[in-house]
Write a protein that holds these residues in place. Structure first.
Motif, PDB file in Angstrom:
ATOM      1  N   ILE A   1     -90.360 -72.250 -21.188  1.00  0.00           N
ATOM      2  CA  ILE A   1     -89.634 -73.500 -20.949  1.00  0.00           C
ATOM      3  C   ILE A   1     -89.614 -73.820 -19.456  1.00  0.00           C
ATOM      4  O   ILE A   1     -89.851 -74.963 -19.042  1.00  0.00           O
ATOM      5  CB  ILE A   1     -88.193 -73.394 -21.500  1.00  0.00           C
ATOM      6  N   LEU A   2     -89.337 -72.806 -18.637  1.00  0.00           N
ATOM      7  CA  LEU A   2     -89.323 -73.010 -17.187  1.00  0.00           C
ATOM      8  C   LEU A   2     -90.713 -73.365 -16.663  1.00  0.00           C
ATOM      9  O   LEU A   2     -90.854 -74.232 -15.794  1.00  0.00           O
ATOM     10  CB  LEU A   2     -88.799 -71.759 -16.482  1.00  0.00           C
ATOM     11  N   VAL A   3     -91.739 -72.700 -17.189  1.00  0.00           N
ATOM     12  CA  VAL A   3     -93.109 -73.004 -16.782  1.00  0.00           C
ATOM     13  C   VAL A   3     -93.460 -74.445 -17.147  1.00  0.00           C
ATOM     14  O   VAL A   3     -94.011 -75.201 -16.326  1.00  0.00           O
ATOM     15  CB  VAL A   3     -94.114 -72.030 -17.441  1.00  0.00           C
ATOM     16  N   PHE A   4     -93.127 -74.833 -18.369  1.00  0.00           N
ATOM     17  CA  PHE A   4     -93.435 -76.184 -18.846  1.00  0.00           C
ATOM     18  C   PHE A   4     -92.735 -77.247 -17.999  1.00  0.00           C
ATOM     19  O   PHE A   4     -93.359 -78.224 -17.560  1.00  0.00           O
ATOM     20  CB  PHE A   4     -93.015 -76.303 -20.316  1.00  0.00           C
TER      21      PHE A   4
ATOM     22  N   ILE B   1     -97.133 -69.818 -13.266  1.00  0.00           N
ATOM     23  CA  ILE B   1     -97.096 -68.668 -14.173  1.00  0.00           C
ATOM     24  C   ILE B   1     -96.822 -67.376 -13.413  1.00  0.00           C
ATOM     25  O   ILE B   1     -95.974 -66.570 -13.806  1.00  0.00           O
ATOM     26  CB  ILE B   1     -98.420 -68.561 -14.961  1.00  0.00           C
ATOM     27  N   ILE B   2     -97.517 -67.195 -12.301  1.00  0.00           N
ATOM     28  CA  ILE B   2     -97.355 -65.976 -11.502  1.00  0.00           C
ATOM     29  C   ILE B   2     -95.963 -65.906 -10.889  1.00  0.00           C
ATOM     30  O   ILE B   2     -95.271 -64.873 -10.962  1.00  0.00           O
ATOM     31  CB  ILE B   2     -98.432 -65.912 -10.397  1.00  0.00           C
ATOM     32  N   ILE B   3     -95.539 -66.987 -10.270  1.00  0.00           N
ATOM     33  CA  ILE B   3     -94.235 -67.031  -9.604  1.00  0.00           C
ATOM     34  C   ILE B   3     -93.108 -66.762 -10.599  1.00  0.00           C
ATOM     35  O   ILE B   3     -92.183 -65.975 -10.332  1.00  0.00           O
ATOM     36  CB  ILE B   3     -94.031 -68.407  -8.927  1.00  0.00           C
ATOM     37  N   THR B   4     -93.192 -67.388 -11.761  1.00  0.00           N
ATOM     38  CA  THR B   4     -92.131 -67.243 -12.754  1.00  0.00           C
ATOM     39  C   THR B   4     -92.110 -65.845 -13.360  1.00  0.00           C
ATOM     40  O   THR B   4     -91.041 -65.298 -13.645  1.00  0.00           O
ATOM     41  CB  THR B   4     -92.288 -68.305 -13.862  1.00  0.00           C
ATOM     42  N   VAL B   5     -93.280 -65.243 -13.558  1.00  0.00           N
ATOM     43  CA  VAL B   5     -93.345 -63.878 -14.089  1.00  0.00           C
ATOM     44  C   VAL B   5     -92.675 -62.895 -13.131  1.00  0.00           C
ATOM     45  O   VAL B   5     -91.869 -62.052 -13.544  1.00  0.00           O
ATOM     46  CB  VAL B   5     -94.808 -63.459 -14.348  1.00  0.00           C
ATOM     47  N   VAL B   6     -93.019 -62.994 -11.844  1.00  0.00           N
ATOM     48  CA  VAL B   6     -92.443 -62.090 -10.849  1.00  0.00           C
ATOM     49  C   VAL B   6     -90.922 -62.241 -10.806  1.00  0.00           C
ATOM     50  O   VAL B   6     -90.175 -61.252 -10.778  1.00  0.00           O
ATOM     51  CB  VAL B   6     -93.051 -62.363  -9.457  1.00  0.00           C
ATOM     52  N   SER B   7     -90.466 -63.479 -10.824  1.00  0.00           N
ATOM     53  CA  SER B   7     -89.025 -63.742 -10.769  1.00  0.00           C
ATOM     54  C   SER B   7     -88.334 -63.272 -12.037  1.00  0.00           C
ATOM     55  O   SER B   7     -87.217 -62.726 -11.984  1.00  0.00           O
ATOM     56  CB  SER B   7     -88.783 -65.236 -10.549  1.00  0.00           C
ATOM     57  N   MET B   8     -88.974 -63.485 -13.187  1.00  0.00           N
ATOM     58  CA  MET B   8     -88.403 -63.049 -14.459  1.00  0.00           C
ATOM     59  C   MET B   8     -88.229 -61.539 -14.485  1.00  0.00           C
ATOM     60  O   MET B   8     -87.181 -61.029 -14.902  1.00  0.00           O
ATOM     61  CB  MET B   8     -89.292 -63.479 -15.626  1.00  0.00           C
ATOM     62  N   TYR B   9     -89.231 -60.801 -14.032  1.00  0.00           N
ATOM     63  CA  TYR B   9     -89.161 -59.349 -14.044  1.00  0.00           C
ATOM     64  C   TYR B   9     -88.028 -58.855 -13.140  1.00  0.00           C
ATOM     65  O   TYR B   9     -87.269 -57.957 -13.515  1.00  0.00           O
ATOM     66  CB  TYR B   9     -90.492 -58.758 -13.577  1.00  0.00           C
ATOM     67  N   THR B  10     -87.902 -59.472 -11.965  1.00  0.00           N
ATOM     68  CA  THR B  10     -86.831 -59.088 -11.037  1.00  0.00           C
ATOM     69  C   THR B  10     -85.460 -59.358 -11.641  1.00  0.00           C
ATOM     70  O   THR B  10     -84.558 -58.511 -11.586  1.00  0.00           O
ATOM     71  CB  THR B  10     -86.971 -59.854  -9.709  1.00  0.00           C
ATOM     72  N   ALA B  11     -85.304 -60.545 -12.227  1.00  0.00           N
ATOM     73  CA  ALA B  11     -84.022 -60.909 -12.829  1.00  0.00           C
ATOM     74  C   ALA B  11     -83.688 -59.987 -13.994  1.00  0.00           C
ATOM     75  O   ALA B  11     -82.526 -59.596 -14.182  1.00  0.00           O
ATOM     76  CB  ALA B  11     -84.059 -62.360 -13.289  1.00  0.00           C
TER      77      ALA B  11
ATOM     78  N   PHE C   1     -78.382 -74.906 -13.795  1.00  0.00           N
ATOM     79  CA  PHE C   1     -79.161 -73.749 -13.357  1.00  0.00           C
ATOM     80  C   PHE C   1     -80.639 -73.892 -13.740  1.00  0.00           C
ATOM     81  O   PHE C   1     -81.523 -73.475 -12.984  1.00  0.00           O
ATOM     82  CB  PHE C   1     -78.580 -72.463 -13.931  1.00  0.00           C
ATOM     83  N   VAL C   2     -80.909 -74.480 -14.892  1.00  0.00           N
ATOM     84  CA  VAL C   2     -82.304 -74.700 -15.285  1.00  0.00           C
ATOM     85  C   VAL C   2     -82.986 -75.640 -14.295  1.00  0.00           C
ATOM     86  O   VAL C   2     -84.106 -75.373 -13.830  1.00  0.00           O
ATOM     87  CB  VAL C   2     -82.380 -75.283 -16.716  1.00  0.00           C
ATOM     88  N   LEU C   3     -82.330 -76.741 -13.953  1.00  0.00           N
ATOM     89  CA  LEU C   3     -82.910 -77.707 -13.009  1.00  0.00           C
ATOM     90  C   LEU C   3     -83.097 -77.085 -11.630  1.00  0.00           C
ATOM     91  O   LEU C   3     -84.112 -77.338 -10.960  1.00  0.00           O
ATOM     92  CB  LEU C   3     -82.016 -78.939 -12.919  1.00  0.00           C
ATOM     93  N   THR C   4     -82.139 -76.279 -11.206  1.00  0.00           N
ATOM     94  CA  THR C   4     -82.268 -75.613  -9.908  1.00  0.00           C
ATOM     95  C   THR C   4     -83.449 -74.653  -9.907  1.00  0.00           C
ATOM     96  O   THR C   4     -84.243 -74.622  -8.948  1.00  0.00           O
ATOM     97  CB  THR C   4     -80.979 -74.848  -9.568  1.00  0.00           C
ATOM     98  N   THR C   5     -83.588 -73.883 -10.971  1.00  0.00           N
ATOM     99  CA  THR C   5     -84.699 -72.926 -11.079  1.00  0.00           C
ATOM    100  C   THR C   5     -86.040 -73.641 -11.083  1.00  0.00           C
ATOM    101  O   THR C   5     -86.967 -73.273 -10.344  1.00  0.00           O
ATOM    102  CB  THR C   5     -84.565 -72.088 -12.368  1.00  0.00           C
ATOM    103  N   VAL C   6     -86.151 -74.672 -11.896  1.00  0.00           N
ATOM    104  CA  VAL C   6     -87.399 -75.440 -11.993  1.00  0.00           C
ATOM    105  C   VAL C   6     -87.741 -76.081 -10.650  1.00  0.00           C
ATOM    106  O   VAL C   6     -88.908 -76.102 -10.230  1.00  0.00           O
ATOM    107  CB  VAL C   6     -87.265 -76.511 -13.094  1.00  0.00           C
ATOM    108  N   SER C   7     -86.724 -76.585  -9.974  1.00  0.00           N
ATOM    109  CA  SER C   7     -86.943 -77.232  -8.679  1.00  0.00           C
ATOM    110  C   SER C   7     -87.536 -76.271  -7.655  1.00  0.00           C
ATOM    111  O   SER C   7     -88.475 -76.616  -6.925  1.00  0.00           O
ATOM    112  CB  SER C   7     -85.620 -77.790  -8.153  1.00  0.00           C
ATOM    113  N   VAL C   8     -86.996 -75.057  -7.608  1.00  0.00           N
ATOM    114  CA  VAL C   8     -87.490 -74.086  -6.613  1.00  0.00           C
ATOM    115  C   VAL C   8     -88.878 -73.571  -7.003  1.00  0.00           C
ATOM    116  O   VAL C   8     -89.741 -73.396  -6.134  1.00  0.00           O
ATOM    117  CB  VAL C   8     -86.502 -72.916  -6.452  1.00  0.00           C
ATOM    118  N   ILE C   9     -89.105 -73.337  -8.291  1.00  0.00           N
ATOM    119  CA  ILE C   9     -90.431 -72.884  -8.740  1.00  0.00           C
ATOM    120  C   ILE C   9     -91.494 -73.908  -8.363  1.00  0.00           C
ATOM    121  O   ILE C   9     -92.534 -73.568  -7.774  1.00  0.00           O
ATOM    122  CB  ILE C   9     -90.444 -72.645 -10.263  1.00  0.00           C
TER     123      ILE C   9
END
Length: 360
Positions: A316-319, A129-139, A99-107
């Motif tokens: 971690i996802l951003v990095f 940073i922006i994309i991951t923040v929006v997704s994090m808040y939704t999740a 799931f981490v690899l899938t998330t990173v791949s799409v980001i």
């Protein structure tokens, strides 16, 4: 029992699960698959998309079987129950990595698209940073909100996938002929490539217990897989129809290129409207995978507040996403790890289902 409490506002209706099924598999892969698939199956790539749907169909059948036996648990619990606590946690950890690899791949893939088509002036880091923040808040708002958003985005974006139908006169049906001309072997090879794009369906193994009416899981899951397959086939077909196999194989995102030639009188530039709609789709996909990452991780660290887990995984996802801001690098990496991810998912889900069958 399942590791997260299921409050009434955190349940899913069967129809919302349908939209999540569709949303988990319809994302970045739809945009890039025509290129890689045409290189294998040529003009028969759309047929490979049909055969490749065997993978999500199989996973859904596993989910349907498990949900009948253990309607209030998920694969994380069942893995530890049947493999033992130690080995079960190892399998669950590997599932987390998937799931981490899938998330990173799409980001990173979404970032690369935005850089090319919409916001070249922004750095990759800022976009990530922006994309991951929006997704994090939704999740973070929970599975119920994800289900509602998946439903809304489905109705908003589905017409934009169908619109290319009205510009068929700009190309020739000859581009998809001869049917079966690439040979059965290449069609089957292409179907394996298509299976990789259906990654995301594994999310169901984590969340089927959230559905408030288990009796309707079967029909809605199978319908979700069928509609996803139809979407892949249509996008593959229309891309080849517009460009033929030569042009399709040379574009990184062929379906986005197809949007550029669509002319609608009341819309000045359909490409930007299409990009906006697909942004909703990709942000929703990332939110689904982000939820999956936190859900599995929370199973390992039950005593930590879930909000802290969301914040912990964010950097971690951003990095990790920053390693794949070159699209060619991203695809080369995925070509190596995705087959392993699919094989693992098949072994993981099948083993649990088989042990349930044997041990009862």
């Amino acid at each position: 029992m399942a590791t997260m409490n299921k409050a009434k506002n955190q349940l899913l209706t069967p129809s919302q699960m349908f939209f999540i099924v569709y949303g988990s598999m319809t994302g970045i892969g739809v945009l890039s698959l025509p290129k890689s698939l045409v290189e294998i199956s040529q003009q028969d790539a759309w047929i490979s998309s049909i055969v490749g749907a065997i993978y999500p169909l199989y996973i859904c059948l596993i989910v349907i079987y498990i949900s009948k036996k253990y309607p209030n648990d998920n694969i994380l619990f069942l893995s530890k129950k049947y493999f033992g606590n130690f080995l079960g946690k190892i399998f669950n950890l590997l599932f987390l990595i998937l799931f981490v690899l899938t998330t990173v791949s799409v980001i990173s893939g979404y970032t690369n698209i935005v850089k090319v088509y919409a916001a070249e002036f922004l750095s990759s880091l800022k976009l990530i940073i922006i994309i991951t923040v929006v997704s994090m808040y939704t999740a973070y708002k929970g599975i119920s909100l994800i289900g509602k958003i998946s439903e809304i985005i489905f109705y908003i974006t589905l017409p934009l996938i169908i619109i290319p139908l009205f510009s068929l006169g700009k190309s020739s049906i000859l581009n998809i002929f001869p049917i079966l001309g690439s040979g059965i072997t290449n069609i089957l090879k292409g179907s394996i490539e298509t299976m990789y794009s259906y990654l995301g369906v594994e999310f169901l193994l984590l969340t089927y217990h959230y559905v408030n009416d288990k009796n309707k899981i079967k029909s809605f899951l199978l319908t979700g897989v069928f509609l996803t397959m139809v979407t892949y086939v249509w996008i593959m077909f229309i891309t080849i129809y517009y460009f033929g196999i030569d042009v399709t194989s040379k574009s990184l995102w062929p379906f986005l290129s197809a949007a550029e030639i669509i002319d609608i009188p009341i819309i000045n530039n359909f490409r930007y409207l299409f990009m906006l709609s697909w942004s909703f789709i990709l942000l929703k996909s990332i939110a689904i995978y982000y939820f999956g990452v936190v859900y599995i991780l929370k199973d390992f660290i039950k005593k930590i507040n879930v909000k802290k887990v969301y914040l912990f995984i964010y950097p971690i996802l951003v990095f990790l996403s920053m390693f794949f801001t070159n699209e060619i690098t991203r695809r080369n990496f995925l070509s190596k790890v995705t087959p392993v991810m699919v094989i693992f998912s098949l072994i993981y889900a099948s083993s649990v289902a088989l042990l349930i069958r044997i041990k009862g």
